[in-house]
Scaffold this active site. Sequence first.
Site, PDB file in Angstrom:
ATOM      1  N   ASN A  60       0.835  -1.205   0.000  1.00 38.69           N
ATOM      2  CA  ASN A  60       0.000   0.000   0.000  1.00 38.69           C
ATOM      3  C   ASN A  60       0.866   1.250   0.000  1.00 38.69           C
ATOM      4  O   ASN A  60       1.916   1.303   0.640  1.00 38.69           O
ATOM      5  CB  ASN A  60      -1.029  -0.006   1.133  1.00 38.69           C
ATOM      6  CG  ASN A  60      -0.454  -0.303   2.499  1.00 38.69           C
ATOM      7  OD1 ASN A  60       0.521  -1.035   2.626  1.00 38.69           O
ATOM      8  ND2 ASN A  60      -1.052   0.263   3.527  1.00 38.69           N
ATOM      9  N   GLU A  62       0.432   5.219   0.559  1.00 39.23           N
ATOM     10  CA  GLU A  62      -0.501   6.228   1.047  1.00 39.23           C
ATOM     11  C   GLU A  62      -0.094   7.630   0.607  1.00 39.23           C
ATOM     12  O   GLU A  62       0.975   7.842   0.034  1.00 39.23           O
ATOM     13  CB  GLU A  62      -0.605   6.113   2.578  1.00 39.23           C
ATOM     14  CG  GLU A  62      -1.166   4.750   2.976  1.00 39.23           C
ATOM     15  CD  GLU A  62      -1.403   4.595   4.466  1.00 39.23           C
ATOM     16  OE1 GLU A  62      -0.913   5.431   5.254  1.00 39.23           O
ATOM     17  OE2 GLU A  62      -2.084   3.616   4.837  1.00 39.23           O
ATOM     18  N   CYS A  71      -4.152   0.667  -2.392  1.00 39.63           N
ATOM     19  CA  CYS A  71      -3.995  -0.588  -1.671  1.00 39.63           C
ATOM     20  C   CYS A  71      -2.906  -1.457  -2.314  1.00 39.63           C
ATOM     21  O   CYS A  71      -2.611  -1.322  -3.509  1.00 39.63           O
ATOM     22  CB  CYS A  71      -5.294  -1.392  -1.708  1.00 39.63           C
ATOM     23  SG  CYS A  71      -6.637  -0.702  -0.750  1.00 39.63           S
ATOM     24  N   GLU A  73      -3.072  -4.629  -3.074  1.00 29.69           N
ATOM     25  CA  GLU A  73      -3.605  -5.524  -4.106  1.00 29.69           C
ATOM     26  C   GLU A  73      -3.706  -4.825  -5.458  1.00 29.69           C
ATOM     27  O   GLU A  73      -3.311  -5.361  -6.485  1.00 29.69           O
ATOM     28  CB  GLU A  73      -5.009  -6.018  -3.713  1.00 29.69           C
ATOM     29  CG  GLU A  73      -5.056  -6.830  -2.441  1.00 29.69           C
ATOM     30  CD  GLU A  73      -5.318  -5.990  -1.201  1.00 29.69           C
ATOM     31  OE1 GLU A  73      -4.755  -4.869  -1.094  1.00 29.69           O
ATOM     32  OE2 GLU A  73      -6.070  -6.447  -0.338  1.00 29.69           O
ATOM     33  N   CYS A 110     -10.423  -4.820   0.338  1.00 27.41           N
ATOM     34  CA  CYS A 110     -11.521  -3.841   0.381  1.00 27.41           C
ATOM     35  C   CYS A 110     -12.399  -3.995  -0.871  1.00 27.41           C
ATOM     36  O   CYS A 110     -12.049  -4.707  -1.825  1.00 27.41           O
ATOM     37  CB  CYS A 110     -10.961  -2.420   0.469  1.00 27.41           C
ATOM     38  SG  CYS A 110     -10.315  -1.794  -1.094  1.00 27.41           S
ATOM     39  N   CYS A 113     -10.784  -3.127  -4.282  1.00 25.55           N
ATOM     40  CA  CYS A 113      -9.868  -4.171  -4.775  1.00 25.55           C
ATOM     41  C   CYS A 113     -10.662  -5.366  -5.302  1.00 25.55           C
ATOM     42  O   CYS A 113     -10.282  -5.977  -6.305  1.00 25.55           O
ATOM     43  CB  CYS A 113      -8.912  -4.611  -3.671  1.00 25.55           C
ATOM     44  SG  CYS A 113      -7.674  -3.351  -3.285  1.00 25.55           S
TER      45      CYS A 113
HETATM   46  N1  THU Z   1      -5.157  -1.641   2.605  1.00 25.96           N
HETATM   47  C1  THU Z   1      -4.584  -2.453   1.666  1.00 25.96           C
HETATM   48  O1  THU Z   1      -3.536  -2.137   1.098  1.00 25.96           O
HETATM   49  N2  THU Z   1      -5.200  -3.617   1.373  1.00 25.96           N
HETATM   50  C2  THU Z   1      -6.300  -4.101   2.037  1.00 25.96           C
HETATM   51  O2  THU Z   1      -6.752  -5.187   1.728  1.00 25.96           O
HETATM   52  C3  THU Z   1      -6.929  -3.313   3.088  1.00 25.96           C
HETATM   53  C4  THU Z   1      -6.406  -1.929   3.269  1.00 25.96           C
HETATM   54  C5  THU Z   1      -4.457  -0.414   2.974  1.00 25.96           C
HETATM   55  C6  THU Z   1      -5.093   0.873   2.550  1.00 25.96           C
HETATM   56  C7  THU Z   1      -4.502   1.839   3.544  1.00 25.96           C
HETATM   57  O3  THU Z   1      -3.226   2.250   3.081  1.00 25.96           O
HETATM   58  C8  THU Z   1      -4.314   0.993   4.793  1.00 25.96           C
HETATM   59  O4  THU Z   1      -4.347  -0.346   4.375  1.00 25.96           O
HETATM   60  C9  THU Z   1      -5.353   1.229   5.868  1.00 25.96           C
HETATM   61  O5  THU Z   1      -6.633   1.101   5.351  1.00 25.96           O
END
Ligand code: THU
Length: 159
Positions: A60, A62, A71, A73, A110, A113
Amino acid sequence: MEKREVNIDYFVCRNSFPEGYESLCRAAIEASRKAYCVYSGFAVGAALLLDDGTVITGSNQENAAYPSGMCAERTALFHAGAQHPGRSVKALAIAACRDGIPREEPVAPCGACRQVMAETIKRHRRDFDLILIGNRESLLVKASALLPFTFTLPDTKNA
Ligand code: THU
């Protein structure tokens, strides 16, 4: 009125990774170390196995403008689409970790994704295995199972 049901079959692997996916799972865990998660502190790694054996990892990423982040994925899935457009996906392993150690509970992707996974299945006409890694147990489920009633456009070009 007629009642219909949607059932999800999945497998639980205790204290192990699903057979044949050990190195993919380790790649997902390792990828979490490259997460840029200064806002949430929640590091996620993803490892994608393509039909030619290529492994693509993502984490991920940000951003101060929160919705601009991405994310793990989708980072991996979009990389695959951009760099290996002709290759179908065989499996995707996902791990939420602290310092490279999976959290207790397996992380579930999520909704956004899941939508991208659904498009990947449609695009290549191939379902794939999803491995949700947890510290004590991992889950193995078909990607298609996670998003019933998927939104699709009919007659999309390239679909
Ligand atoms: N996140 C992911 O990368 N994958 C997931 O399956 C769930 C959430 C990340 C998004 C964000 O950067 C952090 O986790 C918190 O939500």
